[in-house]
Design an enzyme around this catalytic site. Sequence first.
Site, short mmCIF file in Angstrom:
data_model
loop_
_atom_site.label_atom_id
_atom_site.label_comp_id
_atom_site.label_asym_id
_atom_site.label_seq_id
_atom_site.Cartn_x
_atom_site.Cartn_y
_atom_site.Cartn_z
N CYS A 114 0.82 -1.22 0.00
CA CYS A 114 0.00 0.00 0.00
C CYS A 114 0.85 1.27 0.00
CB CYS A 114 -0.97 -0.01 1.17
SG CYS A 114 -2.18 -1.34 1.05
N HIS A 250 -3.30 7.59 1.54
CA HIS A 250 -3.69 6.24 1.10
C HIS A 250 -5.10 6.00 1.64
CE1 HIS A 250 -3.96 2.05 0.42
NE2 HIS A 250 -3.74 1.70 1.67
N ASN A 280 -10.03 0.05 -0.50
CA ASN A 280 -8.56 0.12 -0.45
C ASN A 280 -8.00 -0.51 -1.73
OD1 ASN A 280 -5.83 -0.16 0.03
ND2 ASN A 280 -6.07 -0.94 2.13
C1 COA Z 1 -10.43 -4.13 9.71
C2 COA Z 1 -11.12 -3.11 10.58
C3 COA Z 1 -12.13 -2.31 9.79
C4 COA Z 1 -11.84 -3.82 11.71
O1 COA Z 1 -12.39 -2.90 12.60
P1 COA Z 1 -12.16 -3.05 14.17
O2 COA Z 1 -12.97 -2.01 14.79
O3 COA Z 1 -10.67 -3.02 14.41
O4 COA Z 1 -12.76 -4.47 14.46
P2 COA Z 1 -12.04 -5.76 15.05
O5 COA Z 1 -11.02 -6.27 14.10
O6 COA Z 1 -11.59 -5.43 16.45
O7 COA Z 1 -13.26 -6.73 15.07
C5 COA Z 1 -14.42 -6.45 15.83
C6 COA Z 1 -15.45 -7.50 15.52
O8 COA Z 1 -16.00 -7.27 14.20
C7 COA Z 1 -16.02 -8.50 13.50
N1 COA Z 1 -15.92 -8.23 12.06
C8 COA Z 1 -14.82 -8.18 11.30
N2 COA Z 1 -15.17 -7.94 10.03
C9 COA Z 1 -16.51 -7.85 9.99
C10 COA Z 1 -17.45 -7.60 8.97
N3 COA Z 1 -17.09 -7.40 7.67
N4 COA Z 1 -18.76 -7.56 9.29
C11 COA Z 1 -19.18 -7.76 10.56
N5 COA Z 1 -18.33 -7.98 11.58
C12 COA Z 1 -17.01 -8.02 11.29
C13 COA Z 1 -14.85 -9.25 14.03
O9 COA Z 1 -14.99 -10.62 13.77
C14 COA Z 1 -14.91 -8.92 15.50
O10 COA Z 1 -15.89 -9.75 16.08
P3 COA Z 1 -15.62 -10.41 17.51
O11 COA Z 1 -15.51 -9.23 18.44
O12 COA Z 1 -16.87 -11.20 17.70
O13 COA Z 1 -14.37 -11.20 17.38
C15 COA Z 1 -10.08 -2.16 11.20
O14 COA Z 1 -9.27 -2.84 12.13
C16 COA Z 1 -9.20 -1.55 10.19
O15 COA Z 1 -9.66 -0.88 9.30
N6 COA Z 1 -7.86 -1.74 10.32
C17 COA Z 1 -6.95 -1.20 9.41
C18 COA Z 1 -6.89 -2.11 8.29
C19 COA Z 1 -6.36 -1.47 7.08
O16 COA Z 1 -6.85 -0.48 6.64
N7 COA Z 1 -5.35 -2.10 6.55
C20 COA Z 1 -4.79 -1.77 5.34
C21 COA Z 1 -3.66 -0.86 5.59
S1 COA Z 1 -2.87 -0.73 4.06
#
Ligand code: COA
Length: 323
Positions: A114, A250, A280
């Site tokens: 990325c 990004h 993304n």
């Molecule tokens: C991925 C992201 C959106 C998840 O959001 P979050 O608030 O961190 O959520 P978590 O990973 O803590 O997960 C919370 C819950 O949501 C659930 N969950 C994950 N994806 C889900 C979806 N698409 N729909 C519903 N629930 C979902 C998880 O399973 C978890 O459930 P649990 O508590 O029962 O285990 C977030 O972490 C994020 O954007 N991170 C950065 C990732 C990124 O941009 N990476 C690329 C960089 S180049």
Amino acid sequence: MAGRSVVVGVGHYLPKRVVPNSEFEKTLDTTDEWIRTRSGIERRHFAADDETTSDLAAKAAEAALADAGLTADDIDAIVLATSTADLTFPSAATMVQARLGMNRGFAFDVQAVCAGFVYALSNANALVLSGQARRVLVIGAETFSRIMDWTDRSTCVLFGDGAGALVLEGQEGQGTSDDRGILATDLNSDGRYKDLLYVDGGVSTQSTGHLRMQGNQVFRHAVEKLAKTAEVALERAGLTTDDVDWIVPHQANIRIIQGTARKMGLPMDNVVVTVQDHGNTSAASIPLALSVGKQSGQIKQGDLIVTEAIGGGLAWGAVALRW
Ligand SMILES: CC(C)(COP(=O)(O)OP(=O)(O)OC[C@H]1O[C@@H](n2cnc3c(N)ncnc32)[C@H](O)[C@@H]1OP(=O)(O)O)[C@@H](O)C(=O)NCCC(=O)NCCS
């Protein structure tokens, strides 16, 4: 007097197929609402089965050349940022070179996930400043839909396909931060964080693999590292966040984008946001945002822009430039 790499053209291409969040509700335990509120994403584009990264890249490059009023004969080099090249080799860049009918110069890919476009821009700038090329096509192009695990709701809803391109041209400047062009860059990586974001396959492990991510861990690194790298690039240019017209980040997640702007002390009015429409698109997201930002009338000649990105590696960086 000093040499500067000035942006003289910009363009992008998005595959025809648009996939709204609601489509994932049919196959996964997820909702449009969850995806919107956690990521800011509303829709993304996916490439057709017979459409490859170099196809998207060539179309974005053609748009950037048209915007610059140039042809492939005017270009000395192509630097293409991608982690999803068509083939193991040759590079997607040389495939674009052939597609454009460019029969001289050189072309190569840059792989920094990325952060790829920031790395490509920094390297292209170095080629221009060292006199190895006068005009460089810098492209970011990806088909991340090919490395999704469609059963993993925590990753497959976040990514999209697309391409964006810039034409950089060496011009004389005054050597001050009033010059148009790239003013400063900052690149970083730290391989100890491999397990936070990677693809569990590759040539040497004999599979294509799927993207794996510890999203909340990546999130924690992102805001801190992005604000810092943007500020370092600005400082190297003799500028501060007060001078910034546009952050062009990004586009991974609206909450990372908002958190970084807040940390830099800038309002969202100064941020170009496309994540809602593209998801993304990894190395393609910054040139896509620059192209959309110019088309929409947000970005104007003379504006001070800072781009910043982080991704697998971890690799991250920023570029300060005057449009
Ligand atoms: C991925 C992201 C959106 C998840 O959001 P979050 O608030 O961190 O959520 P978590 O990973 O803590 O997960 C919370 C819950 O949501 C659930 N969950 C994950 N994806 C889900 C979806 N698409 N729909 C519903 N629930 C979902 C998880 O399973 C978890 O459930 P649990 O508590 O029962 O285990 C977030 O972490 C994020 O954007 N991170 C950065 C990732 C990124 O941009 N990476 C690329 C960089 S180049």
